[in-house]
Design an enzyme around this catalytic site. Structure first.
Site, PDB file in Angstrom:
ATOM      1  N   HIS A   1      10.620   3.737  -5.416  1.00 45.16           N
ATOM      2  CA  HIS A   1       9.912   4.020  -4.660  1.00 45.16           C
ATOM      3  C   HIS A   1       8.945   2.391  -3.845  1.00 45.16           C
ATOM      4  CE1 HIS A   1       8.550   0.209  -7.331  1.00 45.16           C
ATOM      5  NE2 HIS A   1       8.475   0.408  -8.056  1.00 45.16           N
TER       6      HIS A   1
ATOM      7  N   CYS B   1      12.773  -1.175 -10.891  1.00 49.32           N
ATOM      8  CA  CYS B   1      12.714  -0.239  -9.959  1.00 49.32           C
ATOM      9  C   CYS B   1      13.502  -0.532  -8.900  1.00 49.32           C
ATOM     10  CB  CYS B   1      11.708   0.784  -9.923  1.00 49.32           C
ATOM     11  SG  CYS B   1      10.460   1.161 -11.409  1.00 49.32           S
TER      12      CYS B   1
END
Length: 175
Positions: free
Chosen positions: A130, A150
């Site tokens: 992301h 992430c």
């Protein structure tokens, strides 16, 4: 008069159906397009903080990135702030991510779930590539590794990645 009304109706009906969702509608903001060779694999080296988008053996793009708050070791449990290691696949796209855009990977796999279950815990989930978005831009000023597991790149880089990847692309994450 009746024939004009029918004619207008015949012309307006397709437009009315399309406006009600019959035709595909754009998702969120305008997205970049990519017309190069297909990405056939993503290779991530956590220790080097390098990610490579490959087409066959050819590197198309490489990116530096930030990881979870605990960058060493394989993700095992929900909340451990680690980034998983192993083979996964691109499994979803989120154009409305709070971190600009995001692309999900298939963590946890069956092995990850079984390992966590033997300890009576959850393996976690929602591991993504992301961007930063407003929240990430604040956090990245404080530390490089700030995610909950992430892989974070800049918003501009995420726009490229989002355009280049497709469902099912293998993602190999190394220590």
């Amino acid at each position: 008069m009746t024939s004009i009304t029918r004619r207008h109706f015949a012309l307006l009906l397709p437009a009315t159906v399309a406006a009600c969702g019959g035709a595909p509608q754009p998702r969120g903001p305008v997205f970049k397009s990519y017309n190069g060779p297909p990405v056939t694999q993503v290779v991530v080296y956590k220790g080097r903080r390098q990610m490579y988008l490959l087409s066959g053996n050819r590197v198309l793009k490489s990116y530096g990135f930030g990881l979870g708050g605990q960058p060493l070791g394989h993700k095992q449990f929900e909340g451990d702030n680690k980034t998983p290691e192993g083979m996964y696949f691109v499994d979803r796209f989120n154009p409305r991510s709070r971190y600009h855009l995001s692309v999900g990977i298939s963590y946890p796999n069956a092995h990850d779930r079984a390992f966590a279950a033997q300890y009576g815990l959850s393996a976690g989930g929602d591991i993504m590539f992301h961007g930063l978005g407003p929240e990430g831009r604040k956090l990245v000023q404080q530390r490089t590794d700030w995610t909950a597991g992430c892989i974070a790149v800049t918003d501009a880089e995420m726009e490229d990645i989002y355009a280049m990847l497709s469902m099912g692309v293998p993602v190999m994450i190394h220590a």
